[in-house]
Each structure stands twice: as structure tokens, then as C-alpha cells.
Write an enzyme that holds these catalytic residues in place. Structure first.
Site, PDB file in Angstrom:
ATOM      1  CD  GLU A 160      -2.548   1.240   2.690  1.00  0.00           C
ATOM      2  OE1 GLU A 160      -2.773   0.174   3.306  1.00  0.00           O
ATOM      3  OE2 GLU A 160      -2.903   2.347   3.115  1.00  0.00           O
ATOM      4  CB  THR A 206      -3.155   8.282   2.437  1.00  0.00           C
ATOM      5  OG1 THR A 206      -2.380   7.406   3.281  1.00  0.00           O
ATOM      6  CG2 THR A 206      -3.426   9.531   3.255  1.00  0.00           C
ATOM      7  NE  ARG A 240      -0.281   7.924   5.322  1.00  0.00           N
ATOM      8  CZ  ARG A 240      -0.360   7.221   6.430  1.00  0.00           C
ATOM      9  NH1 ARG A 240       0.562   7.359   7.356  1.00  0.00           N
ATOM     10  NH2 ARG A 240      -1.350   6.381   6.616  1.00  0.00           N
ATOM     11  CE  LYS A 267      -5.938   0.390   6.003  1.00  0.00           C
ATOM     12  NZ  LYS A 267      -4.601   0.890   5.708  1.00  0.00           N
TER      13      LYS A 267
END
Ligand SMILES: O=C[C@H](O)COP(=O)(O)O
Ligand SMILES: CC(=O)C(=O)O
Length: 241
Positions: A72, A100, A76, A160
Site C-alpha cells: 500500500e 491515504t 502522503r 480498514k
């Protein structure tokens, strides 16, 4: 009781002819199943923060060498998209997804990339709508029953659980499992070598995610062998558990 799919309550009722709805339902169901299979095969998913583009490929190679193939790449850092592209081009064994994802604009950028899945630490109505209209398998982030209900209303029954330890830990997850027995989770946040097996023993957990497999200090130091070793140690311990 079967899982609610995207054809269930809350599916936006407008604009689709019956034939379109049937196609969408079939596709979405397949997407959700695909995501569960992908998470189960992964078992552990490193949450990657890549600061320098030149780290992307050696990092992916180090993780794959350690037996960790599903990656993943979080949005960011400014190089995240380029890093995911490089990994897909140079490390074909890696199953690259993006984390994200915070907005519909992020989602649009990501779905053009050709990655295998998308993940968000949370959800918004607009993000869920963008994901529901896309073919990219997507797991929204949830920490509460209400958030999970919003995800389910758009057909997302794989989520998640974030931040997992901080939002109630295993007791919190078990409590959510009461009213939502068919939801599958990927807990992330506070998961590491010491507790990954305990999380994975929960029947509604299909994988766990975290940064322990790829510590920032090791990435900055280019300690690829060290990252491979963490992955190998983690997977060995999980096998033995
Ligand atoms: O920012 C947090 C990461 O997404 C996952 O949490 P972690 O560092 O506790 O594994
Ligand atoms: C927390 C997480 O996994 C994400 O940023 O998507």
C-alpha cells in the site's frame, strides 16, 4: 444473512436502467470478492510512506524478497504516484495499491494508474460515491458503527479498521462484529510483530496493515536487507502461530 452488496439499501437509485444495474451489481460483487481474496492472500500489508522516488523500486524488491507482495503506497508524499508507477513497472511480482485516498480527486488520480486496489483511512459521502462508481476495488476506513453503516449503504463490506489499536483494539473490533457479522476488516494502526497474529486470529479479519514492515528509518538508511528480514521474521512468526 448475506453481505449487503452495492445493490443493497443506500445504492443510489437514480439514472440506472435495469440492465445497467444488473451489470454494476455483478461487477461490484466481483470487486468485493476480489478484494477479500487479495487481502487474504496478502495477510500483512505494509503501509508505505516513500519520501524519495529512488527508494521506491529497491523498497518494493526488499518487501517482495521477504515474502510480502501486496503493498500500500500512501498518498502522503509528493512522489507517491510516481513511486507506485515505478514499482508496477519494475517489480511485477508486487501487487501495488494506493492508500491515504482522501477525496474524489485522489480517487480519480489513482484509478487511472492501474493499481490493484485503493484504501482510505476514513470515508466521506463524496469519496464513497466516487468509489462506488469505479471499477477499482476499494476499502474505506472506519472506526465507528456509524461510519461502517455509511460504507455498507454504498455496498462496501470490506473495511480498514483504523486506527485499530487506538480505536478500541480487538475488543472494539469484536463489538463491531456483533451488529455487522458479515463485514471483513483489515485492522491498521498499532499493529506490529507482537500482535499481528492475535488480530489475524479474529474471524472477521482478512489481513492486517501497518508500517512496522517498512520503518521510515530503515527506508531513509536504504537498509533493504533489514526490511527483508523484518518481513521474513513476521511471516515466520505468523506461520508458527
Ligand atoms: O499512519 C499510520 C499508518 O497508517 C499505520 O499505523 P502504524 O504506523 O501504527 O502501523
Ligand atoms: C491509514 C491508512 O492505511 C491510509 O492512510 O490509507
Amino acid at each position: 444473512m448475506p453481505c449487503r452488496r452495492r445493490s443493497g439499501i443506500g445504492r443510489r437509485p437514480h439514472a440506472r436502467r435495469p440492465s445497467e444495474e444488473a451489470t454494476t451489481t455483478m461487477t461490484t460483487s466481483a470487486q468485493q470478492n476480489h478484494l477479500v481474496a487479495l487481502f487474504k492472500a496478502a495477510t500483512v500489508i505494509p503501509v508505505l510512506t516513500i519520501e524519495r522516488i529512488q527508494d521506491a523500486v529497491p523498497l518494493a524488491r526488499a518487501l517482495v524478497a521477504g515474502g510480502v507482495r501486496t503493498l500500500e503506497v500512501t498518498l502522503r508524499t509528493p512522489v507517491a504516484i510516481e513511486a507506485a508507477r515505478a514499482m508496477m513497472a519494475e517489480v511485477p511480482e508486487a501487487v501495488v495499491g494506493i492508500g491515504t485516498i482522501l477525496s474524489p480527486a485522489d480517487f480519480t488520480r489513482v484509478e487511472k494508474l492501474g493499481v490493484k486496489f485503493g484504501i482510505s483511512p476514513g470515508l466521506t459521502p463524496d469519496l464513497l460515491k466516487a468509489a462506488a462508481d469505479s471499477a477499482l476495488p476499494f476499502a474505506p476506513g472506519i472506526a465507528t458503527a456509524s461510519e461502517l453503516m455509511m460504507a455498507l449503504a454504498q455496498g462496501f463490506d470490506v473495511a480498514k479498521f483504523f486506527p485499530a489499536e487506538q480505536a478500541g483494539g480487538i475488543k472494539g473490533l469484536r463489538a463491531l462484529g456483533g451488529p455487522f457479522p458479515n463485514v471483513r476488516f483489515c485492522p491498521t494502526g498499532g499493529v506490529g510483530e507482537a500482535n499481528a497474529a492475535t488480530w489475524l486470529a479474529e474471524p472477521n479479519v482478512v489481513a492486517v496493515g501497518g508500517s512496522w514492515l517498512c520503518p521510515t528509518a530503515e527506508i531513509r538508511a536504504g537498509n533493504w536487507a533489514g526490511i527483508t528480514a523484518i518481513c521474513q521474521r513476521t511471516l515466520k512468526a505468523l506461520k508458527a502461530a
